[in-house]
Design an enzyme around this catalytic site. Structure first.
Site, mmCIF file in Angstrom:
data_model
loop_
_atom_site.group_PDB
_atom_site.id
_atom_site.type_symbol
_atom_site.label_atom_id
_atom_site.label_comp_id
_atom_site.label_asym_id
_atom_site.label_seq_id
_atom_site.Cartn_x
_atom_site.Cartn_y
_atom_site.Cartn_z
ATOM 1 N N GLU A 68 0.818 -1.215 0.000
ATOM 2 C CA GLU A 68 0.000 0.000 0.000
ATOM 3 C C GLU A 68 0.851 1.262 0.000
ATOM 4 O O GLU A 68 0.613 2.187 0.765
ATOM 5 C CB GLU A 68 -0.938 0.011 1.210
ATOM 6 N N ASP A 96 -8.608 -8.559 3.075
ATOM 7 C CA ASP A 96 -8.365 -7.566 4.116
ATOM 8 C C ASP A 96 -9.430 -7.565 5.201
ATOM 9 O O ASP A 96 -10.303 -6.700 5.190
ATOM 10 C CB ASP A 96 -8.300 -6.167 3.466
ATOM 11 N N GLU A 130 -12.787 -2.427 11.951
ATOM 12 C CA GLU A 130 -12.682 -1.617 10.746
ATOM 13 C C GLU A 130 -13.787 -1.959 9.747
ATOM 14 O O GLU A 130 -14.405 -1.070 9.172
ATOM 15 C CB GLU A 130 -11.306 -1.841 10.101
HETATM 16 C C1 BDP Z 1 -6.176 -2.100 5.906
HETATM 17 C C2 BDP Z 1 -6.417 -0.795 6.552
HETATM 18 C C3 BDP Z 1 -5.225 0.104 6.533
HETATM 19 C C4 BDP Z 1 -4.017 -0.642 7.051
HETATM 20 C C5 BDP Z 1 -3.807 -1.878 6.221
HETATM 21 C C6 BDP Z 1 -2.703 -2.768 6.753
HETATM 22 O O1 BDP Z 1 -7.497 -0.188 5.896
HETATM 23 O O2 BDP Z 1 -5.525 1.217 7.308
HETATM 24 O O3 BDP Z 1 -2.892 0.153 7.003
HETATM 25 O O4 BDP Z 1 -4.962 -2.668 6.240
HETATM 26 O O5 BDP Z 1 -3.045 -3.761 7.374
HETATM 27 O O6 BDP Z 1 -7.152 -2.955 6.416
HETATM 28 O O7 BDP Z 1 -1.539 -2.496 6.541
#
Ligand code: BDP
Length: 703
Positions: A296, A370, A398
């Site tokens: 990401e 996720d 989340e």
């Molecule tokens: C996602 C989240 C994000 C996290 C990412 C992670 O939306 O905020 O940084 O995973 O796990 O679920 O690195």
């Protein structure tokens, strides 16, 4: 006059009994009301003997005294030696030849009758502390302690919370206030709350905490922050909890002044070795590093033409002189509109199996995408026999309704842990992969992304405390059932009244499935934009295609769902053959996973006898209606639960019901454009239009 009013106020203050604000979590230690039972416990708790003198043992004795004082209303003295006395509790760290300690691993404990005393025995102080909490739990849940014989060994070695907390006090995906860590005050001011945090974790056997966000700031590696983290470590140490840091991979550049962060560059390696030494100088029991790299947008070794193993092994090398580990996350995917994000982690990590240093554990999220309300297990669990894999669960909600929706997560965790990977044939569940027993890993770990914050009750929704609790209990022993864990938690936290315990247990056990039904039934996934709250199935634009909703649900005039079979992305091929066979055929694929793997026509009859469209509507409507049922259940327990907590949960359930209807409407109105089918009887057409719902989401996002 003013003075008199002041006295009256003080008098009232001293006579008012305060409602429960949830701060004490499951360590309430309220006086046992049943006098007969209390007398029984009192007979077994005349004194405490502490064989040893360490910080952790002192915490154990202190907790026992506090617990017994509250539960029995009696101060139980600490004495140096039991002599001939009986009816006490003796805490002992026993060395290996000791018969009582023989079947114990290092943090395991026994609670057993011995010479008319209760002995709590472990090979380590930490184990004694865990044994104390086990004894207290026994009393709190109303079980007998005379002749009690418990033996318990943790199944997983590193049991960690991961805090996604930032230097400015915010928490990524936090819904319970600000960070618990008051960075601006540390290290000089040490909030007493840190100790209560440590007690709560130790009561579950959690033995480590990563204090900062995986999207890490390099600032955590500066001297300024190392001192702050050390102050936390000083508090946690007395409860057997080690601190870990998430690290920003290019830190040698950003704060070290180097030109590169290439993990094979000698200067970079030296920088990390020096930095690690600096950390261990002030935090001698430092746990190690957690790393999100090339994920990401976070930088990583691939920026220098290296791979994940190169990056992880470089950090392992820096940790070589110390008892610390590297936890390297496998949450990776690239922005490629043609690729299936589901497949990314497997593609990047399986070629590296066996290439990681022995100090490295690869941490895998439970599902391939996720933390969705329901995901199949990540295929990596069945595909890395030569690399220790850690489980990463998300406790913070989340994707499961933030702090307003009551979702008890133990069934979600268990569903994943119990899934068979077939990595070594039938009987290779995920739990045995991560506890090391399947492949003989010696290093094992499990992490939960924390749901704690500065809210007085720690988790925002008081019922979300159960998720922290359940994670900790399962991290210790993944064979515990969701139901048993719920029982324990309710009795320790809310009420011991049997009917209410049963009602709340039912409510909790059904809550996750209810949520899935009104949110992402039959294998739908990821219908949200950035804040991951209300479904926006219409979402078609984002900075990345795989951050849109339409990428995942693939609704069209024919049907719905993501084809991941050989005629589609073929992600199914990443699983063992036996698993593929379970999910490959839309006729036999279990409904909870159907749309994860198949594009199904709207009019196709499913195993329930309904068409896909009718089944979807049934799920959305019964899901939202069931929140009404949850409200009714909760209303029944009013006499048995503290009024403040009762009112708090009641309010949240009202909001949850409203939102569940809104989310149901969002989905059915959107999907109806493609299915072109009526809402089946007996369900009524939503009163609002799709545009109304879209506006609602837009307004919500403005907040
Ligand atoms: C996602 C989240 C994000 C996290 C990412 C992670 O939306 O905020 O940084 O995973 O796990 O679920 O690195």
């Amino acid at each position: 006059m003013n003075k008199i009013a002041g006295w009256i106020f003080l008098f009232l203050l001293s006579t008012t009994s305060y409602a429960d604000d949830g701060y004490r979590l499951w360590l309430k230690y309220d006086l046992i009301k049943d006098v007969a039972k209390r007398d029984d416990y009192v007979r077994s708790a005349q004194f405490i003997v502490l064989n040893g003198n360490s910080q952790i043992l002192k915490s154990a004795a202190d907790e026992l005294q506090t617990g017994l004082q509250g539960l029995l209303g009696k101060s139980v003295p600490l004495i140096a030696n039991a002599g001939n006395r009986t009816g006490g509790i003796v805490l002992t760290v026993a060395d290996a030849p000791n018969a009582d300690a023989q079947t114990l691993t290092s943090e395991g404990y026994k609670v057993l009758p011995k010479q008319n005393n209760i002995a709590i025995v472990s090979k380590t102080e930490k184990g004694v502390l865990y044994g104390v909490f086990a004894l207290l739990r026994q009393i709190q849940t109303g079980q007998l302690v005379n002749n009690l014989s418990l033996t318990s060994n943790p199944k997983i070695q590193y049991r960690l919370l991961n805090h996604w907390d930032n230097t400015n006090g915010t928490i990524e995906r936090g819904y319970a206030g600000e960070s618990l860590w008051k960075w601006y005050e540390l290290p000089a001011t040490v909030d007493p709350r840190y100790r209560d945090y440590a007690r709560a974790n130790a009561s579950l056997g959690i033995n480590g905490t990563v204090v900062n966000n995986v999207n890490a700031s390099a600032r955590f590696l500066t001297d300024e922050y190392i001192q702050k983290v050390a102050a936390l470590a000083n508090v946690f140490r007395a409860y057997g909890i080690r601190v870990y840091l998430s690290v920003y991979f290019p830190a040698p550049k950003t704060i070290g002044g180097l030109k590169t962060a290439d993990p094979l560059d000698p200067e970079v390696r030296k920088w990390w070795a020096d930095k690690t030494k600096e950390i261990y100088t002030v935090i001698p029991d430092f746990g190690g590093f957690l790393v999100k790299a090339n994920s990401e947008g976070e930088p990583g070794p691939q920026d220098y033409g290296r791979n994940h193993a190169d990056g992880a092994n470089m950090l392992a090398n820096a940790l070589a002189p110390y008892d610390g580990i590297v936890i390297w996350r496998a949450f990776v995917y690239k922005a490629d509109s043609k690729a299936d994000r589901f497949k990314a982690a497997y593609e990047e990590f399986t070629p590296l199996d066996g290439k990681f240093d022995k100090k490295v554990i690869v941490q895998v999220k439970n599902g391939p995408i996720d933390f969705q309300p329901r995901e199949p297990v990540s295929p990596l669990f069945g595909a890395m026999p030569k690399t220790p894999l850690a489980m990463e669960f998300q406790i913070t909600q989340e994707y499961t309704g933030f702090a307003t929706h009551l979702v008890y997560e133990a069934p979600l965790f268990k569903e994943c842990l119990d899934t068979d990977t077939y990595a070594k044939g039938k009987g290779s569940p995920v739990s045995k992969v991560i506890d090391g027993s399947l492949h003989g890993y010696t290093t094992t770990a499990i992490s939960g992304v924390a749901n704690t914050g500065s809210d007085r009750n720690w988790t925002g929704n008081p019922m979300a405390q159960a998720n922290w609790y359940a994670f900790g209990r399962l991290a210790w022993d993944h064979t515990l059932s969701s139901e048993d864990i719920a029982h324990e938690w309710i009795k320790m936290t809310l009420t011991t009244e049997p009917k209410a315990v049963k009602t709340i247990t039912d409510l909790m056990l059904r809550s996750r499935e209810i949520y899935v039904n009104y949110n992402t039934p039959i294998g739908l996934s990821r219908p949200w934009s950035g804040i991951h709250f209300a479904p926006e199935p219409w979402l078609e634009k984002s900075s990345r295609p795989d951050w849109t909703a339409i990428y995942y649900h693939r609704a069209d005039s024919i049907g719905l769902g993501f084809n991941r079979t050989a005629t589609g992305s073929n992600a199914l091929a990443q699983y063992r053959l036996e698993v593929q066979q379970m999910w490959n055929d839309p006729e036999t694929c279990p409904l909870p996973y159907l749309l994860w793997y198949h594009h199904i026509p709207w009019i196709k009859k499913l195993s329930t006898g309904r068409t896909l469209w009718d089944e979807l509507c049934t799920r959305f409507y019964t899901g939202a209606d069931s929140v009404g049922w949850m409200q009714q259940q909760w209303a029944q327990v009013k006499p048995a639960v503290d009024p403040e907590i009762f009112a708090d949960v009641t309010g949240r359930l009202i909001t949850q019901h409203k939102e569940a209807i809104w989310w149901r409407d969002a989905w059915v109105l959107y999907l109806q454009q493609y299915s072109r089918q009526p809402i089946p009887a007996p369900y009524k057409k939503p009163e609002r239009t799709l545009d109304d719902v879209k506006r609602l989401v837009d307004i919500y996002q403005l907040r």
